[in-house]
Design an enzyme around this catalytic site. Sequence first.
Site, PDB file in Angstrom:
ATOM      1  N   HIS A  67      60.798  71.057 -27.150  1.00  0.00           N
ATOM      2  CA  HIS A  67      61.357  70.211 -28.209  1.00  0.00           C
ATOM      3  C   HIS A  67      62.883  70.208 -28.161  1.00  0.00           C
ATOM      4  O   HIS A  67      63.511  69.297 -28.679  1.00  0.00           O
ATOM      5  CB  HIS A  67      60.868  70.669 -29.585  1.00  0.00           C
ATOM      6  CG  HIS A  67      61.106  72.120 -29.847  1.00  0.00           C
ATOM      7  ND1 HIS A  67      60.208  73.105 -29.464  1.00  0.00           N
ATOM      8  CD2 HIS A  67      62.120  72.785 -30.429  1.00  0.00           C
ATOM      9  CE1 HIS A  67      60.681  74.295 -29.811  1.00  0.00           C
ATOM     10  NE2 HIS A  67      61.835  74.126 -30.394  1.00  0.00           N
ATOM     11  N   GLY A 115      56.646  71.234 -24.034  1.00  0.00           N
ATOM     12  CA  GLY A 115      56.663  70.763 -25.420  1.00  0.00           C
ATOM     13  C   GLY A 115      55.513  71.408 -26.159  1.00  0.00           C
ATOM     14  O   GLY A 115      55.730  72.111 -27.141  1.00  0.00           O
ATOM     15  N   LEU A 117      53.649  74.225 -27.031  1.00  0.00           N
ATOM     16  CA  LEU A 117      54.289  75.536 -26.906  1.00  0.00           C
ATOM     17  C   LEU A 117      53.469  76.517 -26.069  1.00  0.00           C
ATOM     18  O   LEU A 117      52.254  76.497 -26.058  1.00  0.00           O
ATOM     19  CB  LEU A 117      54.603  76.092 -28.292  1.00  0.00           C
ATOM     20  CG  LEU A 117      55.648  75.250 -29.048  1.00  0.00           C
ATOM     21  CD1 LEU A 117      55.808  75.726 -30.480  1.00  0.00           C
ATOM     22  CD2 LEU A 117      56.989  75.269 -28.335  1.00  0.00           C
ATOM     23  N   ASN A 186      66.123  83.302 -32.517  1.00  0.00           N
ATOM     24  CA  ASN A 186      66.931  82.750 -33.608  1.00  0.00           C
ATOM     25  C   ASN A 186      66.311  82.972 -34.978  1.00  0.00           C
ATOM     26  O   ASN A 186      66.831  82.503 -35.986  1.00  0.00           O
ATOM     27  CB  ASN A 186      67.218  81.256 -33.367  1.00  0.00           C
ATOM     28  CG  ASN A 186      65.953  80.436 -33.320  1.00  0.00           C
ATOM     29  OD1 ASN A 186      64.933  80.794 -33.900  1.00  0.00           O
ATOM     30  ND2 ASN A 186      66.001  79.314 -32.618  1.00  0.00           N
ATOM     31  N   GLU A 416      41.717  81.913 -18.891  1.00  0.00           N
ATOM     32  CA  GLU A 416      41.514  80.532 -18.455  1.00  0.00           C
ATOM     33  C   GLU A 416      42.721  79.647 -18.751  1.00  0.00           C
ATOM     34  O   GLU A 416      43.113  78.805 -17.932  1.00  0.00           O
ATOM     35  CB  GLU A 416      40.269  79.930 -19.127  1.00  0.00           C
ATOM     36  CG  GLU A 416      38.955  80.634 -18.800  1.00  0.00           C
ATOM     37  CD  GLU A 416      38.719  81.870 -19.667  1.00  0.00           C
ATOM     38  OE1 GLU A 416      39.533  82.118 -20.596  1.00  0.00           O
ATOM     39  OE2 GLU A 416      37.743  82.595 -19.426  1.00  0.00           O
ATOM     40  N   ASP A 474      22.135  82.399 -20.566  1.00  0.00           N
ATOM     41  CA  ASP A 474      23.362  82.706 -21.315  1.00  0.00           C
ATOM     42  C   ASP A 474      23.421  81.941 -22.633  1.00  0.00           C
ATOM     43  O   ASP A 474      24.089  82.357 -23.574  1.00  0.00           O
ATOM     44  CB  ASP A 474      24.608  82.409 -20.469  1.00  0.00           C
ATOM     45  CG  ASP A 474      25.033  83.630 -19.653  1.00  0.00           C
ATOM     46  OD1 ASP A 474      24.522  84.735 -19.906  1.00  0.00           O
ATOM     47  OD2 ASP A 474      25.884  83.473 -18.753  1.00  0.00           O
ATOM     48  N   HIS A 478      27.466  79.176 -23.991  1.00  0.00           N
ATOM     49  CA  HIS A 478      28.005  78.954 -22.652  1.00  0.00           C
ATOM     50  C   HIS A 478      27.592  77.598 -22.054  1.00  0.00           C
ATOM     51  O   HIS A 478      27.983  77.294 -20.937  1.00  0.00           O
ATOM     52  CB  HIS A 478      27.545  80.070 -21.706  1.00  0.00           C
ATOM     53  CG  HIS A 478      28.230  81.396 -21.944  1.00  0.00           C
ATOM     54  ND1 HIS A 478      28.259  82.001 -23.185  1.00  0.00           N
ATOM     55  CD2 HIS A 478      28.908  82.221 -21.105  1.00  0.00           C
ATOM     56  CE1 HIS A 478      28.917  83.151 -23.103  1.00  0.00           C
ATOM     57  NE2 HIS A 478      29.331  83.302 -21.864  1.00  0.00           N
TER      58      HIS A 478
END
Lengths: 681, 681
Positions: A67, A115, A117, A186, A416, A474, A478
Site C-alpha cells: 500500500h 499489497g 499483506l 511505526n 501451503e 480421509d 479433505h
Amino acid sequence: MANIDQVAVNTIRVLAADTTAKSNSGHPGAPMGMAPIAHVLWNNFLKFNPKNPNWLNRDRFVLSNGHGCVLQYSLLHLFGFAVTLDDLKNFRQVDSITPGHPEAHDTPGIEVTTGPLGQGIANAVGLAIAEAHTAAVFNKPDFTLVDNYTYCFLGDGCLQEGVSGEASSLAGHLQLGNLIAIWDDNHITIDGDTNCAFTEDVLKRYEAYGWHVVTVKDGDSDLAAMAAAIKECQAVKNKPSLIQLTTTIGYGSTQQGTHGVHGAPLKAADIKQLKEKFGFNPDKSFDVPQEVYDLYAKKAASGAAAEAEWNQLLAKYAEAYPAEHADLLRRLKSDLPEGWEKALPVYTPADPAVATRKLSETVLSKISSVIPELLGGSADLTGSNLTRWKEAVDFQPAATGLGDYSGRYIRYGVREHAMGAIMNGLAAYGTILPYGGTFLNFVSYAAGAVRLSALSHVRTVWVATHDSIGLGEDGPTHQPIETLAHFRALPNCMVWRPADGNETSAAYKVSLNHKTCPSILALSRQNLPQLEGSTIEKASLGGYVLQEVEGAQVTLVSTGSEVSICVEAAKQLAEQGVKARIVSLPCFEIFDSQPKEYKLSVFPDGIPSLSVEVMTTMGWEKYTHEQFGLNRFGASGPYLDVYKKFEFTPEGISKRALATIDFWKGVTTRSPLNRAFEQII
Amino acid sequence: MANIDQVAVNTIRVLAADTTAKSNSGHPGAPMGMAPIAHVLWNNFLKFNPKNPNWLNRDRFVLSNGHGCVLQYSLLHLFGFAVTLDDLKNFRQVDSITPGHPEAHDTPGIEVTTGPLGQGIANAVGLAIAEAHTAAVFNKPDFTLVDNYTYCFLGDGCLQEGVSGEASSLAGHLQLGNLIAIWDDNHITIDGDTNCAFTEDVLKRYEAYGWHVVTVKDGDSDLAAMAAAIKECQAVKNKPSLIQLTTTIGYGSTQQGTHGVHGAPLKAADIKQLKEKFGFNPDKSFDVPQEVYDLYAKKAASGAAAEAEWNQLLAKYAEAYPAEHADLLRRLKSDLPEGWEKALPVYTPADPAVATRKLSETVLSKISSVIPELLGGSADLTGSNLTRWKEAVDFQPAATGLGDYSGRYIRYGVREHAMGAIMNGLAAYGTILPYGGTFLNFVSYAAGAVRLSALSHVRTVWVATHDSIGLGEDGPTHQPIETLAHFRALPNCMVWRPADGNETSAAYKVSLNHKTCPSILALSRQNLPQLEGSTIEKASLGGYVLQEVEGAQVTLVSTGSEVSICVEAAKQLAEQGVKARIVSLPCFEIFDSQPKEYKLSVFPDGIPSLSVEVMTTMGWEKYTHEQFGLNRFGASGPYLDVYKKFEFTPEGISKRALATIDFWKGVTTRSPLNRAFEQII
C-alpha cells in the site's frame, strides 16, 4: 539540515504527499516514514541499472507493505526507471502504470505484485532461494555471475499474517543469508496503535526462526545507523536478517505518528506546512530538486557500469562455459529446451490403470533431466503427492547434511500458503520454473498466493493430488467440492483435471509451455484406466471428443476420474439402444481459447449434453444442458463406496443421461457455447 | 509395569492399532504416541460428563492434529460417550459416526471439526475467548458458572501452518490463561524427520507470543511429569500455555519413531508383537480390559456428579439472576431474542443513497443491544468495514487498559485466517454469535476456516466489504473477481450481496436466524440508492422480482451495486420501447431453497434473461440465458471510471439486453431452472 541526503529524503516525502493528494487516494504514511531507509538502501546499497530492470544480478527490492507503493513509484522515477512524473500524476488512475498497489506485470522495476499483506516477504524468500540456487548452479571459480541480495520492506500487517510466519520459518531453516528484511516499526495499523492487537516480541520470534536481528532506534533521521545495520546484515552469511526500524508514520505531517496519515492523503494545509518545513516551495507540486536527480543519476550510472562489467564477465563465461551460458540465456527467456515434449510419456489403452498422481510422478521423473530449471517441492506430502523424482537432491543448506543449494527439491513443510507465495518469488527471479505439491483441497489455504500468480502472470505449477471424494477415507475435511470452481473462476489460471496418462502428459505440456499463467493440476489418488481415444495432441486443446457416435442422442462430458465411468455408462446405454458420445474436458481455460468452430464441433447444436464431475456443478452450465455433480460435502469411506453412495457409477450416469434425453426431447437444443455477445476476458 | 494407568495407556494404543487395521486406513502413530498424555489429561484433569456432551461448563478438548482421531474416538468410547465399539469398527466407513477426521456435526463429544492442519489450535483460541467472555458476562459473586479450560493437542504440522501462528499471537496478546496446548513433539512429519523443514525454536517463538511454556522430556512414560506440567499451566492465569511433550510416534510398534507409522495401519505381525509386549491377547481385537472401563467409568461418574452440582448452582442462579439465567438458556439453544428483527432498519426510495457497508454498520448498531451474544471484530479494518458500533467495548485483558473480557469487539489484527478459525471456536462454545470483518477479497485468505464453518454447521458471519471493482483505486490486488463464485460453490454457505438498505437488513435477518450455516455478506464501498420495490420480506427469499412489467422481453438479473444500474438500463430500454423486468438475487442459496413454483415465477419460461454482476460470470448460467460479468482482473482508478471502462453502465447493460433479446428471438426459451433431474445437495 540541508545536506544532500536529507534533501533527497525530504523529496521522497514531499513526492508521496503530492502524489496521493493529486489522486486524492492512497497511503502517504508509510512512504513518508520509510523515506530515510529507502534513500539509504537505494542510494548506498541496492545494485540495479534503471535502463535494464531485467539485469539478472540486480538486487531484488520487494515492498511487502505494498500500500506504500507511492514510495516505490517515486524511487523508480527519481532513479531513472521508465516511470515519469506524469506516471506519478496518474497514480491510481485507470490504465496508468502506477496502480493502487504495485503490479509486477505493469511497471518497470516492480519485481513482484504486492499489497495483499504478507505476500511480499514470502515472495522475497522465494527470490532469495532462487538466487542461492542460481548461484550454486551457475557460478564457477572466478565467475560469480550471481550474488545479489533480496531486500524487503515490510510493515506490522505483513508480520501478523500467517503466510509471512510460514515463509520466515522456512527462510531461517534454509539459512538464506542473502535476504535482508526491514520492518517499518511505526506502531500504527489501521485500527490504531499496535498495542490493541500486536504485542508479541517480533525480534525474539525471528530469532526463534533462526534469523539475525538488528534494531535501529531512530529510523527517522539516523542515516548512519541504517547504513551500519544493512552492512552488518550483509556480513551474516548463513542467516536471513530482520532490521527493526523504528519510524514515525507520516513523518513531517501535522498528523505524524497517527493512523490518520496511514491511508488518506494529507490535507492542503498540511502539505503546505510540510513543504515549508522541508524548505520546499509550498506553491509547487511534484517539484524535484535538480540536485536530487543528479545525486540519483550518479547512482544509476554506477549501476549501469556494474551491469556493463557484469556483461563482460558473462561474455567470458560464455567462452569458458558455453553450455551453462546457453542454458542460462535460454532460461531468462522463459523458453524450455527445444523438443522437451519428447520426454513426455505416451500411453495406449493396453497400458495398466494408474493414478494420475502417479502418472504425474512419471512425467516429473522423465522431464526433470530435460528441464533443469524445474525446481519442485511439496508441503510435507512428498510421498502422497509423488512430487519427487528418485535422484533428486534436496535444496538445503549444506550444513544440514541433507542436500545443498544446487538441489532442486524443496521441503516446504506444512506451509501451503508460503509455498504458493515462495513459488511466485522463484518464478519472478527469472531462472526457475517452480512446482509444488499438496492435496487439492489445501491449495485453498494458498488462495491468496495463487491469485497473485495469476495477476502477475507467472508460471507456477500446483501438483494438486487427492482431487475429489475419490481420496476416500480421509473424508469431507479433505475432499474438495468447491475448489475447482474457485480456481476456474480465477482469471489467468489454468485448471487441469486429466483423465489418464496421455491427458496428464498434455496437462504438463501446456502448463509448462505457457509462460505467463499458473496452472493447477488436479490429480487422482485412485487408479484410472488408459482411455481409448485420448492423445496428448487432442487433450492439449483443453477439450475434445473422446468417443464419437453417429446419431448421438446425448453428449456425456466429464473430466478426470469420471471420464472412464462415463465410458462404461455409454456402453450400458448402447446395450439399451441409446447412443451417447463422450467429451473429455480436462481444461476449461484452454478449451475456451480454441476457435469457435472447433468448440462447436465438440459441443454441437442439436444434442443435449450432460456433465459428470464429482464436485460442485457450478461452472458446468456454461458447456452443458444438464449437470451431474455433488453440491454437498462428501463422505469418509473406501472410495468406491463413496462413489456408489452418490451414484457416480455407470448406472447413476446412465439414469441421468436418459433423463436428459427425455427432458430435452422435442426441444431444439442450442449448444450452450452459442452466446448473444462476447465476454470480457 | 502393570499398574492400571499403564494398562489404560496401552489399551488406547492397542485400540488405535486395531481400529486402523480393521479399516485398513488411518493414522495410528500419533494416537499411540499420545496415549499417555491423553490418559493423564482425560482421567485426571478434563471436566466432562459423557452423558451430556453439551454441558456448558465442560472443559473443551480439541484434537488439532485431527488425523489422529482414532485417539479421540477411542477416548470417547472408553469414557462412556455415545461411541460404541461397533462405531470404532466402522472407522472411516460410509455413514459411520467415526469419519476419517473428527467432525463436530457427526460425533457426540467432538467439539470442532479438525484435520486441516492448524485449524484446531485456532478454534481452541476461539473457545478460550468464548469462555473468558461468557465468564465475564455471566459469572457473579458466588456464582462461578463458567470456569472451564480449553485443552488442545497439536502436532508439528499445526505449528508450521500460518493460521496457528496468527491465532497464537493473538492468544498471547489476549492473555488467555484458560488455554493449554500440548505439542506432540515427535520429530516426525510425512516427509520424514522435522530436521528437513522445521528447525525453528518453537518454545522461544511461543514465549515471544507471550505464552507460558513447559517441557516434558519423557512423553512416553513419565505420567507424573505430564500431570505436573498441566497443573503448572493451570496455575498461570494470565498467559496461555504450551507444553512441549517429547513422544515416540507409534510407540510400541516395531516401526516406532519413524514416519512408517504416521499414516498407515500396522501390519498384522506388528500388532501381534505389540499386544504381546503390552500383555494383551494377540488373538483378540478390540479387547478392552474391564478394569480400564471401570477406571474410566469412575471418572465419568465424577463428571456427571460435577454437572449435577453445577445444575444446582444454575438453579440458584436462576433465582438470583433470572434475567441472566434466561438469557444464558436462550443462547444455548441458539435462539435469538424474540422479535429482534424489529430492530432492523427499513428504507424507502426517498432515503438517501448509502454504501451497503454503512448500512451494515447501522444494522449492527441497532441490533447490538438487542442481541447480546453478538461478538464482532475486524482483521484490522474496523474503519473500513464499519464493524464496530459506537458504544462497543473492546474484548481485551483488563491489564491493557483498552477494554475487558466482557467487551464484545475483538481487534483481530491483520489475521484473516485466524479470525475465521477463531470464529468457528467462538460459535462452537455455545453462547456467542460471532461476526468478523475484512475486505471480501481477503476472505479468501481464510478459505480453509470458512470451509470448516460450512462443514461443521456453525453460524458465523463475515462482514465482507469493498466487494468488487467498485472499491476503485486500491486496484486489482484488492478487487474480487472469483470470490463470490468460490463461496457460492461451497456447500452450506450463504453468500449475500445486498443492493440497498432493505436487502442489507434482510441479509442480516436470514443470516442470524439460520442456526447451522455461515454467511458471507458482500458489501459495497460506494453509495447505492434505496430501490423502488425492495422489501426485507421479499429479499429474505433470496431473490425476487424487483420490477415487473407486462409483456417483458427480457429479464435483467443482478445483485448488489449493479441492481440500480440495471434499473437505469431498464429506463433507457423503455425509452426505446423495449420492456425489461428486473430481478434482484441477493442470495443464491436461499433462493434455491424456495419452492419451485416461486422460483419459476421469478425466472419464468418464455423470457430470455441476462445477469449483470461485476465479477466472474461463473455460476450465473444456472439462472440466466446470458451473462454480463468480468472474467478478467479489474483496474485501479476512481470507481466510476472503472465501471465505465468495463461498460457496467446503463448503456453497456442496455446494449447487452438488446443483444440477448435479439439472440433468443424465435427460440422457445425455457427457464434455466427447469432441469432434467434433481441435484445432490
